[in-house]
Write a protein that holds these residues in place. Structure first.
Motif, PDB file in Angstrom:
ATOM      1  N   GLN A 174      52.454  42.025  40.041  1.00  0.00           N
ATOM      2  CA  GLN A 174      51.856  42.968  38.999  1.00  0.00           C
ATOM      3  C   GLN A 174      50.567  42.914  38.628  1.00  0.00           C
ATOM      4  O   GLN A 174      49.878  44.037  38.680  1.00  0.00           O
ATOM      5  N   ILE A 175      49.895  41.448  38.743  1.00  0.00           N
ATOM      6  CA  ILE A 175      48.555  41.329  38.750  1.00  0.00           C
ATOM      7  C   ILE A 175      47.844  42.064  39.833  1.00  0.00           C
ATOM      8  O   ILE A 175      46.830  42.947  39.446  1.00  0.00           O
ATOM      9  N   LYS A 204      48.585  44.741  41.609  1.00  0.00           N
ATOM     10  CA  LYS A 204      48.515  46.178  41.703  1.00  0.00           C
ATOM     11  C   LYS A 204      47.717  46.652  40.472  1.00  0.00           C
ATOM     12  O   LYS A 204      46.954  47.765  40.709  1.00  0.00           O
ATOM     13  N   LYS A 205      47.375  46.152  39.470  1.00  0.00           N
ATOM     14  CA  LYS A 205      46.481  46.076  38.446  1.00  0.00           C
ATOM     15  C   LYS A 205      45.023  45.991  38.872  1.00  0.00           C
ATOM     16  O   LYS A 205      44.126  46.848  38.842  1.00  0.00           O
ATOM     17  N   SER A 234      44.208  49.004  41.648  1.00  0.00           N
ATOM     18  CA  SER A 234      43.801  50.243  40.764  1.00  0.00           C
ATOM     19  C   SER A 234      42.657  50.064  40.361  1.00  0.00           C
ATOM     20  O   SER A 234      42.015  51.029  40.009  1.00  0.00           O
ATOM     21  N   ASN A 235      41.940  48.822  40.025  1.00  0.00           N
ATOM     22  CA  ASN A 235      40.495  48.927  39.700  1.00  0.00           C
ATOM     23  C   ASN A 235      39.501  48.608  40.769  1.00  0.00           C
ATOM     24  O   ASN A 235      38.218  48.352  40.470  1.00  0.00           O
ATOM     25  N   LYS A 276      39.419  44.133  33.482  1.00  0.00           N
ATOM     26  CA  LYS A 276      40.519  44.535  32.778  1.00  0.00           C
ATOM     27  C   LYS A 276      41.670  43.507  32.796  1.00  0.00           C
ATOM     28  O   LYS A 276      42.784  43.749  32.404  1.00  0.00           O
ATOM     29  N   ILE A 277      41.483  42.313  33.549  1.00  0.00           N
ATOM     30  CA  ILE A 277      42.519  41.312  33.667  1.00  0.00           C
ATOM     31  C   ILE A 277      42.201  40.176  32.903  1.00  0.00           C
ATOM     32  O   ILE A 277      41.094  39.458  32.749  1.00  0.00           O
TER      33      ILE A 277
END
Length: 341
Positions: free
Chosen positions: A27-28, A30-31, A34-35, A185-186
């Motif tokens: 999940q991390i 993938k985030k 995307s950035n 954004k993490i």
């Protein structure tokens, strides 16, 4: 590539990609992916802390998936007794995960004051120089969401304007390279999770606990606010709205340049029309600051108070001559002429 090397490469890739079988890590990632919409080779700045180690793993996965060549560097500032040993420790740790890390050393006299800010600038310079050597335009940094919040409050204490408050953006241009922050954004807790899961340990910089440093004081302040119910999502929305307002101002600055600035002699001389100073105060201030940087060939802007004084002088007097930021500034009738000093 030989058949043996190809087989080793496949095994390495499988070993690393298998780490994504962990649900939270996937999940991390993938985030993160995307950035980071870039398709060119890049450099990763490593420090040994949980943020940069997590970045090292995430970028290694990204490079495998996108077939990119990524280079990893750590700067040994030699400000602490064990810094060289720590850099070698990080190098060895990353090698276990097929990440080749190169150590860059800051040589020369070390500062007595403003240690963190000077060390940060030296780090950027060393990284930019190595990027130019390899003809790479992009350097990835480990700044994350918590850094964004800390930076916001630090700028408030400095009395920064709108642009300063939102200065820690996803991408900035410095020393002729792009500084990219794909973790912006993490949350830090997610980066700590990845580092613990993948590497098992990381370097703890003692300066992160030294409340003589302003950033540490701010960090502790934010922890207290969090305990008292600080809504991080609303805070992030506030910063996002400020960025939107800044984009609008930047639009009018660009228009001010297009309508009221004439460049001569390859930007060694600039003529400002009377209407240049008829815009809103913020647009005039930023436009004039940028003109001074261009003509004076300076990377850093002149201090705001000095710029304000010259702008007041321009509005009050019909003619004068002053120097500022490596520029000679003259007013003739209603026209302002700037030339390299």
């Amino acid at each position: 590539m030989s058949l043996k090397s190809l087989n080793v490469s496949k095994k390495t890739h499988k070993f690393l990609l298998d780490k994504l079988k962990d649900k939270r890590t996937l999940q991390i990632y993938k985030k993160f992916e995307s950035n980071l919409p870039i398709k060119k080779n890049f450099i990763v700045a490593v420090s040994g802390g949980p943020d940069s180690l997590a970045l090292s793993f995430l970028t290694k996965i990204y490079s495998i998936k996108k077939s990119l060549d990524v280079k990893y560097f750590i700067v040994d500032h030699r400000l602490r007794k064990n810094s060289t040993l720590e850099a070698k420790y990080v190098k060895k740790k990353l090698k276990n995960f097929f990440i080749k890390l190169t150590i860059l050393t800051w040589k020369g006299i070390k500062p007595k004051k403003n240690i963190q800010s000077i060390a940060r600038e030296k780090r950027y310079k060393l990284l930019a120089d190595i990027a130019k050597k390899y003809k790479i335009n992009n350097i990835l940094l480990g700044h994350h969401l918590d850094d964004l919040f800390e930076n916001f409050f630090i700028r408030i204490l400095r009395g920064s304007g709108l642009k300063g408050l939102i200065s820690l953006d996803r991408e900035t241009h410095k020393n002729q390279v792009n500084l990219i922050r794909p973790l912006i954004k993490i949350d830090k807790k997610d980066l700590v999770y990845i580092t613990d899961y993948i590497f098992g340990s990381y370097i703890n910089d003692p300066s992160n606990e030294n409340d003589n440093f302003k950033r540490v004081k701010i960090r502790n302040f934010l922890k207290q606010l969090s305990l008292e119910g600080l809504d991080r999502k609303k805070f992030f929305l506030t910063i996002k709205n400020l960025k939107f307002a800044n984009e609008n101002i930047e639009f009018y600055i660009k228009k001010n340049f297009e309508d009221n600035v004439t460049s001569l002699n390859q930007k060694n001389m600039v003529i400002l029309k009377e209407n240049f100073f008829s815009q809103s105060d913020e647009v005039v201030f930023r436009s004039f600051t940028e003109v001074l940087k261009i003509v004076g060939k300076k990377y850093y802007a002149v201090r705001g108070k000095k710029i304000d004084k010259v702008i007041d002088l321009i509005k009050a007097k019909s003619s004068f001559k002053v120097t500022l930021g490596g520029c000679l500034i003259k007013k003739v009738n209603k026209t302002i002429i700037l030339s390299k000093e």
